[in-house]
Design a protein around this motif. Structure first.
Motif, PDB file in Angstrom:
ATOM      1  N   LEU A  77      60.905  68.072  68.708  1.00  0.00           N
ATOM      2  CA  LEU A  77      61.667  68.724  67.644  1.00  0.00           C
ATOM      3  C   LEU A  77      61.053  70.049  67.204  1.00  0.00           C
ATOM      4  O   LEU A  77      61.678  70.813  66.465  1.00  0.00           O
ATOM      5  CB  LEU A  77      61.792  67.790  66.437  1.00  0.00           C
ATOM      6  CG  LEU A  77      62.765  66.617  66.598  1.00  0.00           C
ATOM      7  CD1 LEU A  77      62.740  65.731  65.374  1.00  0.00           C
ATOM      8  CD2 LEU A  77      64.179  67.104  66.884  1.00  0.00           C
ATOM      9  N   GLU A 114      69.770  67.022  61.548  1.00  0.00           N
ATOM     10  CA  GLU A 114      70.708  66.144  62.237  1.00  0.00           C
ATOM     11  C   GLU A 114      69.970  65.005  62.937  1.00  0.00           C
ATOM     12  O   GLU A 114      70.456  63.862  62.960  1.00  0.00           O
ATOM     13  CB  GLU A 114      71.547  66.940  63.241  1.00  0.00           C
ATOM     14  CG  GLU A 114      72.480  66.102  64.103  1.00  0.00           C
ATOM     15  CD  GLU A 114      73.441  65.228  63.308  1.00  0.00           C
ATOM     16  OE1 GLU A 114      73.884  64.184  63.864  1.00  0.00           O
ATOM     17  OE2 GLU A 114      73.765  65.562  62.145  1.00  0.00           O
ATOM     18  N   TRP A 115      68.796  65.275  63.494  1.00  0.00           N
ATOM     19  CA  TRP A 115      68.013  64.214  64.120  1.00  0.00           C
ATOM     20  C   TRP A 115      67.631  63.158  63.089  1.00  0.00           C
ATOM     21  O   TRP A 115      67.701  61.959  63.367  1.00  0.00           O
ATOM     22  CB  TRP A 115      66.759  64.804  64.753  1.00  0.00           C
ATOM     23  CG  TRP A 115      65.948  63.810  65.530  1.00  0.00           C
ATOM     24  CD1 TRP A 115      66.069  63.491  66.847  1.00  0.00           C
ATOM     25  CD2 TRP A 115      64.880  62.982  65.015  1.00  0.00           C
ATOM     26  NE1 TRP A 115      65.150  62.521  67.200  1.00  0.00           N
ATOM     27  CE2 TRP A 115      64.412  62.185  66.106  1.00  0.00           C
ATOM     28  CE3 TRP A 115      64.286  62.843  63.772  1.00  0.00           C
ATOM     29  CZ2 TRP A 115      63.376  61.265  65.955  1.00  0.00           C
ATOM     30  CZ3 TRP A 115      63.262  61.918  63.625  1.00  0.00           C
ATOM     31  CH2 TRP A 115      62.808  61.145  64.709  1.00  0.00           C
ATOM     32  N   ARG A 119      68.786  59.278  63.099  1.00  0.00           N
ATOM     33  CA  ARG A 119      67.812  58.191  63.061  1.00  0.00           C
ATOM     34  C   ARG A 119      68.166  57.189  61.962  1.00  0.00           C
ATOM     35  O   ARG A 119      68.050  55.968  62.158  1.00  0.00           O
ATOM     36  CB  ARG A 119      66.399  58.725  62.850  1.00  0.00           C
ATOM     37  CG  ARG A 119      65.365  57.606  62.821  1.00  0.00           C
ATOM     38  CD  ARG A 119      63.948  58.114  62.878  1.00  0.00           C
ATOM     39  NE  ARG A 119      63.535  58.827  61.673  1.00  0.00           N
ATOM     40  CZ  ARG A 119      62.270  59.194  61.436  1.00  0.00           C
ATOM     41  NH1 ARG A 119      61.323  58.935  62.335  1.00  0.00           N
ATOM     42  NH2 ARG A 119      61.960  59.838  60.332  1.00  0.00           N
TER      43      ARG A 119
END
Length: 414
Positions: A77, A114-115, A119
Motif C-alpha cells: 500500500l 478503500e483498502w 478489509r
C-alpha cells in the motif's frame, strides 16, 4: 424490540416494513471509521459502515512504521518511502533531516482508504453508500440513523444500538449530538496531486522522490506550512491555513512555480477543513461516540492525522464493545480517556510549538535552524516513528532545552 412496533420518533406510528437493526452503525468510511468497523465486525457484531462516495480527503499521506505494525498494513500500500525531510525557512535556508534506520511511509488516500473499507467488509461489516442526515429516536429511545442514498435524494434509515461518528471535521453527527462539537478549531488544507517530475534537474529541479519537503514561509502560509510529499508516480503539493481570506490556491501556484513544478500534470485538486484540537466530549453518555477528525484528533503543528484517526477508531470500537457487552453506556467515555492518556501530552507540546514558532517569519527562521541540531533530529524521528515522547535520554532533552531557550531569546548563533 419488536420489528413491527418501532416508530419513526415523530408521532407517525409504527413502520409498515420490518426494521433493519444493527448493533453498530459507523458513519464515515475514512481510516477512523473503517478501523472501527473492522474491529467491531471481527468481534462478531452486526456492523453497518455508511460512507459517502466520490471524495478523497486532501492529505500528505504520511504514515509511520508504528501504524503499519499496529494495524497490519501491508507494504504494497506504500506509494513511496521517504527517508529524509527537508525544512525550508523564509530565507530559503534549508535543513536536511535524514531518518536513521527508519522511514515515512507515503500512501495514496483513495487507494489506502478503500483498502481499509474493503478489509472491514471482509471481516463482516456491511458497506452502504450514503450521506448521513440526522438521528431520530423511536418510542424506546433507540437511535434511528437517517441518510440519503448516493446518486439521488431517496432517503434511507436504520436502527442502531450504538453509533460511531467518524464523518470528518465539522461532523454533522457530532454537531447534532455532542455538546461543544460546533466549536472545533480547524485549519483549511488544500493540495494538488501532480505527476512526479520524470527526471530531477529538469521539471522540478531538485525534486527528490525519497524526501518530504516542508516550507515554513509566511508567504505560503501565515500560520501553518506548505509541503511537497513524494508518492511514487505522483506527488502531493499542499498548504494549510486557518486565516480567512488567505488564498490557498494562490499559495500552491506560487510554490509550484518556485520549485519548477508548474509544468507537471495536475491529476486532481482537493480541499477540506482539518481540526487541530481534540473535542472535550466524544460521547453522549448513551449510544454515540466520535472518532478521528470528528473528535478533533489531528496533531497540531504537524497536521498528522492518519495514525491518530485509526487509533481513535480503535479506542472507539473498544469502548463500544465494552458498552454493548456490559450494558453500561458510561464505558463510551473510555474512548477519549484512553486516547488522551496515550497521546494528550504530545498534542499539548505540538500545540504550544505551533502557537509560538509559526507566528511570524523571524520565529520560523529560528525554528528551521533549530531543526539542524542532531539531538532534535534524533528525538523528533524517534517520537514520530514510535508515536510517543522519548524519555530515555534525559541528557539530550537537557541539551535541547538550553538550545531551544537560546533560539527563543534570539541568542543562538545557529
Amino acid at each position: 424490540m419488536a420489528d413491527g412496533g418501532m416508530t419513526t420518533g415523530n408521532g407517525s406510528g409504527p413502520r409498515a416494513e420490518p426494521a433493519e437493526i444493527f448493533d453498530v452503525v459507523v458513519v464515515g468510511g475514512g481510516p477512523s471509521g473503517a478501523t472501527a468497523a473492522h474491529d467491531l465486525a471481527r468481534k462478531g457484531y452486526k456492523v453497518l459502515l455508511l460512507d459517502r462516495a466520490g471524495r478523497t480527503k486532501p492529505c500528505g499521506g504520511a504514515i509511520p512504521p508504528r501504524l503499519m505494525r499496529d494495524f497490519d498494513i501491508p507494504d504494497h500500500l506504500l506509494a513511496a518511502r521517504a527517508t529524509s525531510a527537508r525544512m525550508i525557512a523564509p530565507s530559503s535556508h534549508q535543513v536536511d533531516m535524514p531518518i536513521e534506520g527508519g522511514f515515512v511511509g507515503m500512501v495514496d488516500r483513495d487507494i489506502f482508504d478503500e483498502w481499509l473499507r474493503a478489509r472491514a467488509a471482509s471481516s463482516g461489516a456491511i458497506r452502504r453508500t450514503g450521506t448521513f442526515t440526522h438521528i431520530a429516536r423511536d418510542q424506546d429511545g433507540v437511535a434511528i440513523v437517517h441518510y440519503e442514498k448516493s446518486g439521488n435524494r431517496e432517503a434511507g434509515h436504520v436502527w442502531a444500538k450504538m453509533v460511531v461518528g467518524a464523518d470528518g471535521a465539522r461532523s454533522q453527527l457530532a454537531r447534532q449530538t455532542i455538546k461543544g462539537a460546533e466549536k472545533v478549531h480547524c485549519v483549511f488544507a488544500y493540495h494538488e496531486i501532480i505527476r512526479s517530475p520524470a527526471k530531477a534537474g529538469e521539471a522540478g529541479r531538485d525534486f527528490d522522490p525519497s524526501r518530504c519537503d516542508v516550507f515554513y514561509q509566511g508567504k505560503l502560509s501565515p500560520d501553518f506550512y506548505a509541503w511537497i510529499f513524494p508518492h511514487g508516480d505522483t506527488a502531493s503539493v499542499g498548504v494549510g491555513s486557518a486565516h480567512k481570506g488567505f488564498s490557498l490556491r494562490t499559495a500552491i501556484t506560487a510554490l509550484r512555480k518556485s520549485t519548477a513544478l508548474e509544468g507537471c500534470e495536475t491529476v486532481r485538486r482537493e480541499g477540506a477543513p482539518i481540526p487541530l484540537k481534540p473535542l472535550k466530549h466524544w460521547d453522549n453518555g448513551k449510544d454515540i461516540v466520535l472518532a478521528g477528525d470528528a473528535a478533533g484528533v489531528v496533531a497540531p503543528a504537524s497536521g498528522e492525522g492518519i495514525y491518530y484517526a485509526m487509533m481513535g477508531g480503535r479506542v472507539a470500537a473498544d469502548a463500544v464493545h465494552e458498552a454493548l457487552s456490559t450494558g453500561k453506556a458510561a464505558a463510551l467515555a473510555k474512548a477519549r480517556k484512553t486516547f488522551m492518556k496515550a497521546h494528550g501530552q504530545v498534542f499539548w507540546v505540538l500545540g504550544i510549538m505551533q502557537h509560538f514558532w509559526y507566528r511570524n517569519d523571524a520565529r520560523r527562521e529560528r525554528f528551521v535552524k533549530m531543526c539542524a541540531d542532531p539531538d532534535v533530529q534524533r528525538l523528533t524521528w524517534q517520537a514520530y516513528m514510535n508515536k510517543e515522547l522519548v524519555r530515555a535520554d534525559p541528557s539530550a532533552h537537557a541539551r535541547i532545552f538550553f538550545k531551544d531557550l537560546g533560539h527563543l531569546l534570539g541568542l543562538s548563533p545557529t
